[in-house]
Design a protein around this motif. Structure first.
Motif, mmCIF file in Angstrom:
data_model
loop_
_atom_site.group_PDB
_atom_site.id
_atom_site.type_symbol
_atom_site.label_atom_id
_atom_site.label_comp_id
_atom_site.label_asym_id
_atom_site.label_seq_id
_atom_site.Cartn_x
_atom_site.Cartn_y
_atom_site.Cartn_z
ATOM 1 N N ILE A 384 0.844 -1.189 0.000
ATOM 2 C CA ILE A 384 0.000 0.000 0.000
ATOM 3 C C ILE A 384 0.883 1.245 0.000
ATOM 4 C CG2 ILE A 384 -1.897 -1.130 1.210
ATOM 5 C CD1 ILE A 384 -1.025 0.371 3.761
ATOM 6 N N ARG A 385 0.315 2.335 -0.526
ATOM 7 C CA ARG A 385 0.964 3.644 -0.449
ATOM 8 C C ARG A 385 0.134 4.515 0.491
ATOM 9 N NH1 ARG A 385 1.413 4.888 -5.525
ATOM 10 N NH2 ARG A 385 3.672 4.652 -5.764
ATOM 11 N N VAL A 386 0.819 5.152 1.438
ATOM 12 C CA VAL A 386 0.132 6.023 2.380
ATOM 13 C C VAL A 386 0.582 7.460 2.156
ATOM 14 C CG1 VAL A 386 -0.236 4.225 4.099
ATOM 15 C CG2 VAL A 386 1.891 5.540 4.143
ATOM 16 N N GLY A 387 -0.121 8.407 2.777
ATOM 17 C CA GLY A 387 0.138 9.809 2.519
ATOM 18 C C GLY A 387 1.250 10.412 3.344
ATOM 19 N N LYS A 388 1.936 9.595 4.137
ATOM 20 C CA LYS A 388 3.033 10.062 4.965
ATOM 21 C C LYS A 388 4.181 9.060 4.855
ATOM 22 C CE LYS A 388 0.027 12.132 8.513
ATOM 23 N NZ LYS A 388 -0.324 12.131 9.969
ATOM 24 N N PRO A 389 5.406 9.429 5.297
ATOM 25 C CA PRO A 389 6.504 8.453 5.323
ATOM 26 C C PRO A 389 6.101 7.206 6.108
ATOM 27 C CG PRO A 389 7.378 10.650 5.649
ATOM 28 C CD PRO A 389 5.876 10.787 5.666
ATOM 29 N N ALA A 390 6.289 6.064 5.489
ATOM 30 C CA ALA A 390 5.764 4.814 6.040
ATOM 31 C C ALA A 390 6.396 4.448 7.374
ATOM 32 C CB ALA A 390 5.979 3.689 5.033
ATOM 33 N N ALA A 391 7.675 4.750 7.549
ATOM 34 C CA ALA A 391 8.344 4.366 8.797
ATOM 35 C C ALA A 391 7.669 5.017 9.998
ATOM 36 C CB ALA A 391 9.822 4.747 8.734
ATOM 37 N N GLY A 392 7.305 6.294 9.885
ATOM 38 C CA GLY A 392 6.618 6.975 10.972
ATOM 39 C C GLY A 392 5.232 6.417 11.224
ATOM 40 N N VAL A 393 4.546 6.044 10.146
ATOM 41 C CA VAL A 393 3.214 5.447 10.279
ATOM 42 C C VAL A 393 3.308 4.114 11.024
ATOM 43 C CG1 VAL A 393 1.266 4.464 9.000
ATOM 44 C CG2 VAL A 393 2.322 6.602 8.225
ATOM 45 N N ILE A 394 4.302 3.308 10.666
ATOM 46 C CA ILE A 394 4.487 2.006 11.324
ATOM 47 C C ILE A 394 4.770 2.192 12.813
ATOM 48 C CG2 ILE A 394 6.003 -0.008 11.459
ATOM 49 C CD1 ILE A 394 4.109 -0.142 9.118
ATOM 50 N N GLU A 395 5.619 3.163 13.148
ATOM 51 C CA GLU A 395 5.938 3.418 14.549
ATOM 52 C C GLU A 395 4.698 3.880 15.311
ATOM 53 O OE1 GLU A 395 8.642 2.828 16.268
ATOM 54 O OE2 GLU A 395 9.625 1.959 14.509
ATOM 55 N N ALA A 396 3.913 4.752 14.716
ATOM 56 C CA ALA A 396 2.701 5.241 15.380
ATOM 57 C C ALA A 396 1.713 4.105 15.632
ATOM 58 C CB ALA A 396 2.061 6.336 14.534
ATOM 59 N N LEU A 397 1.583 3.196 14.670
ATOM 60 C CA LEU A 397 0.681 2.054 14.840
ATOM 61 C C LEU A 397 1.225 1.073 15.880
ATOM 62 C CD1 LEU A 397 -0.291 1.524 11.112
ATOM 63 C CD2 LEU A 397 -1.850 2.180 12.955
ATOM 64 N N ALA A 398 2.540 0.926 15.934
ATOM 65 C CA ALA A 398 3.134 0.037 16.943
ATOM 66 C C ALA A 398 2.819 0.533 18.347
ATOM 67 C CB ALA A 398 4.641 -0.060 16.724
#
Length: 447
Positions: A384-398
């Motif tokens: 998937i492509r998200v609207g923000k840098p993926a690494a930060g999104v993954i950390e926020a979800l973690a």
């Protein structure tokens, strides 16, 4: 106390034999700056019970894959492993058995490896399989070296959909050989590896499902490669997919390499895993690793042996097809037991369940604002492509207790065009609640 029992005289004799003056000369290639001249920064020794308490405290900080919603894949997958598998592989006759060089006392181990080879050959649609390699990545490197021996050509072309770790392992084996062509990343299935095949090409390497989850057209690849005298190497990181997809051998693959972790082997902090390799019968003498064969003994009874051993390092030394001189025997046993429990129908049902879970996940994420699903075809993994840098999104979800996949930037750093991509996997263990938690978490993080 030194572990090595050699005397000063014996050490001097060995140094004289290899023509150096001191043991330090053995490490002359190591830069002096790399030497550690001071004390190692480790805590002082402690009583055993305090060390155990410290280690328990450290392990308590780990978050296991089963502790919440988990969508991490990218070459290693969380599947259910029946309790029967662990029970059987921990029996002493399996757990302590090692090299079956003496067939007369190793019949159980040899028969197990023969059954493993049979399963792998049937899964991949090939004629012969070896008794396993270390993992899928090193198996891929062994496959490209095998292709060079078979074709006597140098050029190798790696698909942009090949797992980045696999690509890097191949590069390490070949030491950045100029005849190795690594195509750019292809997260949307773009890029035509077939345009890079010429008369000097030894092999092309295609992964399916690829790193980004796309299914690849193996028939066209095989026909194009063979027309130029090149071989087709197919890589499969998610072996469960072979329960639903047609076997690579039916499309004309010459060498099939796979990671067998998904069958019988838990994630286990990254290993050990088990590499699968299968090929055509006519190529068997150039295949690396062990090969178990069925024969009869002096009394006419069925028996098993290591066969075609003159390919191997313990006999041919530097002239062997590979420097691998063992196999992932216990992991191969776990694979064989789990596969036997599933059977053909069970593997197909497991594969269908994986695919259906992935469809449910893709449908849910496609409804999240700011999320774009890149795949038109996939098995149990997609991008998937998200609207923000993926690494930060993954950390926020973690931080919300959701492990939401792998940011592509982690494996492909320094490539802005890949910065917003996430590879996610769903297996039979993915629940509707897990999917809802991820979808809701993404809505919050991307809002």
């Amino acid at each position: 106390m030194r572990y090595l029992p050699h005397s000063d005289a014996e050490r001097a004799e060995m140094l004289a034999t290899i023509g150096i003056a001191s043991e330090d000369a053995l490490f002359s290639a190591v830069p002096r700056a790399a030497y550690n001249t001071g004390a190692i920064d480790l805590p002082a020794h402690s009583p055993e019970f305090l060390v155990e308490a410290h280690m328990r405290a450290l392990s308590g900080k780990n978050r296991a894959a089963g502790d919440g919603p988990f969508f991490v894949g990218a070459g290693a997958y969380r599947h259910h492993v029946p309790a029967t598998v662990d029970h059987l592989i921990q029996r002493s006759e399996w757990l302590t058995a090692y090299t079956p060089y003496q067939p007369e006392i190793s019949q159980g181990t040899l028969q197990m490896l023969f059954e493993f080879q049979t399963q792998v050959a049937k899964l991949t649609g090939m004629e012969v399989a070896n008794a396993s390699l270390y993992d899928g990545s090193t198996g891929t490197a062994e496959a490209v070296l095998m292709a060079r021996r078979l074709t006597r050509k140098k050029k190798l072309v790696l698909s942009g959909g090949l797992h980045p770790h696999y690509r890097d392992v191949v590069k390490a084996y070949l030491k950045d050989d100029p005849d190795l062509v690594c195509l750019p990343a292809s997260p949307q299935g773009q890029g035509d590896i077939l345009d890079h095949i010429d008369d000097q090409t030894a092999a092309i390497v295609i992964q399916t499902p690829d790193f980004y989850g796309h299914l690849r057209d193996l028939q066209k690849a095989a026909d194009t490669a063979h027309a130029k005298g090149a071989l087709l190497i197919v890589v499969v990181t998610e072996v469960v997919s072979l329960g639903l997809l047609e076997a690579p051998g039916t499309f004309g693959a010459d060498i099939v390499v796979a990671e067998g972790q998904s069958i019988g082997n838990a994630l286990n902090f990254g290993g050990p895993y088990v590499g699968l390799m299968a090929t055509r019968k006519e190529f068997v003498r150039q295949m690396p690793g062990r090969l178990c064969g069925e024969t009869v003994d002096a009394e006419g009874k069925r028996g098993f042996v290591l066969t075609l051993s003159t390919r191997e390092q313990h006999i041919r030394r530097e002239k062997a097809t590979s420097n691998i001189c063992t196999n992932s025997g216990l992991c191969a046993l776990a694979f064989t037991i789990h596969m036997s429990l599933l059977g053909e129908a069970g593997l197909t049902r497991l594969a269908r369940l994986n695919h259906s879970r992935a469809i449910a996940l893709a449908d849910a994420l496609a409804r999240v604002p700011g999320v774009e699903v890149l795949n038109k075809t996939f098995f149990n993994e997609f991008t998937i492509r998200v609207g923000k840098p993926a690494a930060g999104v993954i950390e926020a979800l973690a931080r919300r207790n959701v492990l939401a996949g792998v940011p592509v930037s982690r494996l492909e750093p320094g490539k802005p065009e890949l910065e917003n991509l996430i590879v996610l996997a769903a297996t039979e263990l993915t629940t509707d609640a897990d999917i809802a938690a991820l979808a809701n978490g993404l809505k919050e993080v991307l809002a």
